[in-house]
Design a protein around this motif. Structure first.
Motif, mmCIF file in Angstrom:
data_model
loop_
_atom_site.group_PDB
_atom_site.id
_atom_site.type_symbol
_atom_site.label_atom_id
_atom_site.label_comp_id
_atom_site.label_asym_id
_atom_site.label_seq_id
_atom_site.Cartn_x
_atom_site.Cartn_y
_atom_site.Cartn_z
ATOM 1 N N ALA A 278 0.212 12.276 -18.092
ATOM 2 C CA ALA A 278 0.236 10.900 -18.591
ATOM 3 C C ALA A 278 -0.015 9.902 -17.473
ATOM 4 O O ALA A 278 0.276 10.165 -16.295
ATOM 5 C CB ALA A 278 1.574 10.605 -19.258
ATOM 6 N N LYS A 279 -0.552 8.754 -17.864
ATOM 7 C CA LYS A 279 -0.767 7.659 -16.917
ATOM 8 C C LYS A 279 -0.328 6.358 -17.575
ATOM 9 O O LYS A 279 -0.716 6.059 -18.704
ATOM 10 C CB LYS A 279 -2.241 7.567 -16.508
ATOM 11 C CG LYS A 279 -2.511 6.492 -15.458
ATOM 12 C CD LYS A 279 -3.957 6.540 -14.999
ATOM 13 C CE LYS A 279 -4.216 5.540 -13.874
ATOM 14 N NZ LYS A 279 -5.619 5.610 -13.383
ATOM 15 N N THR A 280 0.492 5.604 -16.866
ATOM 16 C CA THR A 280 0.974 4.306 -17.347
ATOM 17 C C THR A 280 0.547 3.227 -16.370
ATOM 18 O O THR A 280 0.768 3.364 -15.159
ATOM 19 C CB THR A 280 2.510 4.293 -17.491
ATOM 20 O OG1 THR A 280 2.919 5.361 -18.353
ATOM 21 C CG2 THR A 280 2.993 2.975 -18.054
ATOM 22 N N GLU A 281 -0.060 2.172 -16.883
ATOM 23 C CA GLU A 281 -0.490 1.054 -16.055
ATOM 24 C C GLU A 281 0.120 -0.232 -16.592
ATOM 25 O O GLU A 281 0.046 -0.501 -17.793
ATOM 26 C CB GLU A 281 -2.012 0.937 -16.047
ATOM 27 C CG GLU A 281 -2.713 2.153 -15.445
ATOM 28 C CD GLU A 281 -4.222 2.049 -15.509
ATOM 29 O OE1 GLU A 281 -4.838 1.728 -14.476
ATOM 30 O OE2 GLU A 281 -4.771 2.264 -16.607
ATOM 31 N N VAL A 282 0.726 -0.999 -15.698
ATOM 32 C CA VAL A 282 1.397 -2.231 -16.090
ATOM 33 C C VAL A 282 1.041 -3.339 -15.108
ATOM 34 O O VAL A 282 1.029 -3.124 -13.897
ATOM 35 C CB VAL A 282 2.932 -2.057 -16.116
ATOM 36 C CG1 VAL A 282 3.601 -3.299 -16.706
ATOM 37 C CG2 VAL A 282 3.331 -0.823 -16.901
ATOM 38 N N ASN A 283 0.738 -4.515 -15.639
ATOM 39 C CA ASN A 283 0.553 -5.700 -14.813
ATOM 40 C C ASN A 283 1.576 -6.741 -15.246
ATOM 41 O O ASN A 283 1.730 -7.009 -16.449
ATOM 42 C CB ASN A 283 -0.862 -6.269 -14.968
ATOM 43 C CG ASN A 283 -1.906 -5.354 -14.368
ATOM 44 O OD1 ASN A 283 -1.853 -5.049 -13.184
ATOM 45 N ND2 ASN A 283 -2.848 -4.902 -15.173
ATOM 46 N N TRP A 284 2.268 -7.307 -14.266
ATOM 47 C CA TRP A 284 3.284 -8.316 -14.548
ATOM 48 C C TRP A 284 2.853 -9.656 -13.977
ATOM 49 O O TRP A 284 2.162 -9.720 -12.955
ATOM 50 C CB TRP A 284 4.627 -7.925 -13.931
ATOM 51 C CG TRP A 284 5.284 -6.769 -14.627
ATOM 52 C CD1 TRP A 284 5.268 -5.460 -14.237
ATOM 53 C CD2 TRP A 284 6.029 -6.816 -15.848
ATOM 54 N NE1 TRP A 284 5.968 -4.698 -15.141
ATOM 55 C CE2 TRP A 284 6.444 -5.501 -16.131
ATOM 56 C CE3 TRP A 284 6.394 -7.844 -16.715
ATOM 57 C CZ2 TRP A 284 7.197 -5.196 -17.255
ATOM 58 C CZ3 TRP A 284 7.145 -7.544 -17.836
ATOM 59 C CH2 TRP A 284 7.546 -6.225 -18.100
ATOM 60 N N SER A 285 3.263 -10.725 -14.645
ATOM 61 C CA SER A 285 2.987 -12.074 -14.146
ATOM 62 C C SER A 285 4.245 -12.917 -14.266
ATOM 63 O O SER A 285 5.131 -12.641 -15.093
ATOM 64 C CB SER A 285 1.842 -12.733 -14.918
ATOM 65 O OG SER A 285 2.201 -12.943 -16.275
ATOM 66 N N LYS A 286 4.300 -13.937 -13.415
ATOM 67 C CA LYS A 286 5.412 -14.870 -13.404
ATOM 68 C C LYS A 286 4.818 -16.235 -13.706
ATOM 69 O O LYS A 286 4.236 -16.872 -12.825
ATOM 70 C CB LYS A 286 6.088 -14.840 -12.034
ATOM 71 C CG LYS A 286 7.389 -15.601 -11.922
ATOM 72 C CD LYS A 286 7.960 -15.403 -10.517
ATOM 73 C CE LYS A 286 9.322 -16.078 -10.399
ATOM 74 N NZ LYS A 286 9.889 -15.900 -9.034
ATOM 75 N N PRO A 287 4.907 -16.697 -14.954
ATOM 76 C CA PRO A 287 4.231 -17.935 -15.334
ATOM 77 C C PRO A 287 4.581 -19.102 -14.419
ATOM 78 O O PRO A 287 5.726 -19.242 -13.984
ATOM 79 C CB PRO A 287 4.732 -18.191 -16.760
ATOM 80 C CG PRO A 287 5.089 -16.825 -17.264
ATOM 81 C CD PRO A 287 5.607 -16.080 -16.079
ATOM 82 N N VAL A 288 3.571 -19.947 -14.136
ATOM 83 C CA VAL A 288 3.761 -21.069 -13.223
ATOM 84 C C VAL A 288 4.874 -21.982 -13.702
ATOM 85 O O VAL A 288 5.657 -22.509 -12.924
ATOM 86 C CB VAL A 288 2.445 -21.865 -13.084
ATOM 87 C CG1 VAL A 288 2.663 -23.122 -12.252
ATOM 88 C CG2 VAL A 288 1.381 -20.992 -12.444
ATOM 89 N N SER A 289 4.971 -22.155 -15.020
ATOM 90 C CA SER A 289 5.974 -23.062 -15.569
ATOM 91 C C SER A 289 7.392 -22.590 -15.301
ATOM 92 O O SER A 289 8.339 -23.342 -15.451
ATOM 93 C CB SER A 289 5.785 -23.208 -17.079
ATOM 94 O OG SER A 289 5.935 -21.951 -17.725
ATOM 95 N N GLN A 290 7.529 -21.306 -14.896
ATOM 96 C CA GLN A 290 8.865 -20.772 -14.640
ATOM 97 C C GLN A 290 9.140 -20.619 -13.156
ATOM 98 O O GLN A 290 10.121 -20.006 -12.764
ATOM 99 C CB GLN A 290 9.017 -19.400 -15.317
ATOM 100 C CG GLN A 290 8.821 -19.448 -16.827
ATOM 101 C CD GLN A 290 9.903 -20.216 -17.524
ATOM 102 O OE1 GLN A 290 11.031 -20.273 -17.051
ATOM 103 N NE2 GLN A 290 9.584 -20.826 -18.644
ATOM 104 N N THR A 291 8.273 -21.118 -12.284
ATOM 105 C CA THR A 291 8.435 -20.895 -10.848
ATOM 106 C C THR A 291 8.689 -22.178 -10.089
ATOM 107 O O THR A 291 8.291 -22.337 -8.955
ATOM 108 C CB THR A 291 7.188 -20.211 -10.272
ATOM 109 O OG1 THR A 291 6.042 -21.028 -10.562
ATOM 110 C CG2 THR A 291 7.002 -18.837 -10.845
#
Length: 349
Positions: A278-291
């Motif tokens: 199996a292969k799992t790929e994940v991309n995460w982001s931190k929205p600008v409005s929350q930083t």
């Protein structure tokens, strides 16, 4: 399925040296880290939101024949940090599933059609909210047990989806890290010998280096993690053991304090039954409005220049007019209350 369904989790998500500035892979440029190293911590401020996109594909090969089948799912995750949790420890986080797509092949003898199964599994996940707890080192403290009234196949889908919540976190040490640093963690979850799922294993991690990536560029630590674990599921009819080996390559945003991306290549050995790749790929982001971005300016919605709360360049007509001369002992017009201004909003004194 009602979108408000929740399960509580008490948590809980260059191999060779090169010169500074050299390209070491797609979108990665190696940089030098401070001599004292860099501390990795997760930003778990209440109200912080993270958005993730998860893709998993697997090939399952039968141990006793040449037959194989495929499984894949994809979904988006939104994590919202709730705050400290005295009951379960760490910080409470809520995950919400959306944009769910499940595509599994099934044995010919399965009593439900493939289309119906995939549709049911997708509906079970769509809109699902899961509460869990985690600490600022990324340590998962507890995982939930699935409801008992699930078919074996549907249980596998939902369990894999819940496991994907962990792709938002990798455990990191408390001390600052330098390129080449390694560490080990013992992984234990559940109660050994009791009903339910029990997992134990060893996790070995390494800082492969520090890089710049993205636009605008941010500094990330590249982490390589090897895991060797055994999972034992115990029911009233007996126990079943599965072994797993995996290699995770992850990028941790050092200043923004979150797991930027995550790729897990995994082999699962179910002795005498199946071997899964199996292969799992994940991309995460931190929205600008929350930083910490500045809040949007409020728009003035009062257009009457004579209103007591009006803000603008126009003048009130009654205030701009020349005051009338006093007559018959009446007070000057300037001392009279304005006659053209709008009444104050309800509730104002």
């Amino acid at each position: 399925m009602a979108s408000a369904r929740r399960w509580l989790l008490a948590v809980l998500l260059c191999a060779a040296p090169s010169l500074p500035g050299c390209k070491t892979g797609p979108g990665l440029t190696r940089v030098e880290a401070p001599a004292e190293g860099i501390s990795l911590r997760y930003d778990l401020a209440p109200g912080q939101v993270y958005q993730g996109s998860v893709r998993r594909s697997a090939t399952i090969r039968a141990a006793s024949s040449a037959t194989s089948s495929s499984q894949s799912f994809s979904f988006d995750l939104t994590l919202t940090v709730r705050g400290p949790d005295e009951t379960h420890g760490g910080t409470a986080v809520t995950a919400r599933f959306s944009a769910v797509s499940v595509k599994w092949s099934l044995p010919p003898s399965f009593p439900v059609s493939v289309a119906e199964f995939n549709r049911t599994a997708s509906q079970q996940l769509q809109g699902l909210e899961v509460d869990f707890n985690v600490d600022d080192t990324g340590k998962i403290l507890h995982m939930p047990e699935l409801p008992e009234d699930l078919s074996a196949e549907l249980r596998v889908v939902l369990q894999q989806a819940l496991d994907a919540l962990e792709t938002a976190f990798l455990t990191v040490p408390a001390h600052p890290l330098k390129a080449g640093d390694t560490w080990k963690d013992d992984k234990k979850r559940g109660r050994k010998g009791k009903l339910g799922r029990y997992t134990e294993g060893t996790v070995t991690s390494k800082v492969d280096g520090f890089y710049k990536t993205g636009e605008p560029p941010i500094t990330v630590a590249r982490l390589i993690t090897d895991t060797d674990e055994t999972e034992i599921t115990t029911t009233s009819s007996g126990s079943h053991e599965v072994k797993k080996q995996s290699t995770i390559t992850a990028l941790f945003a050092t200043e923004q304090r979150y797991l930027y991306s995550y790729t897990n290549e995994e082999q699962i050995f179910d002795a005498g039954k199946t071997n899964t790749f199996a292969k799992t790929e994940v991309n995460w982001s931190k929205p600008v409005s929350q930083t910490g971005a500045a809040p949007a300016a409020k728009v003035q919605d009062i257009s009457d220049p004579c209103h007591p709360d009006y803000v603008g360049a126009e003048e009130c007509a009654s205030e701009a007019a020349e005051p009338a001369p006093p007559a018959d002992g009446e007070p000057p017009a300037s001392s009279q209350p304005p006659t053209t201004s709008a009444p104050p909003p309800a509730g104002r004194s």
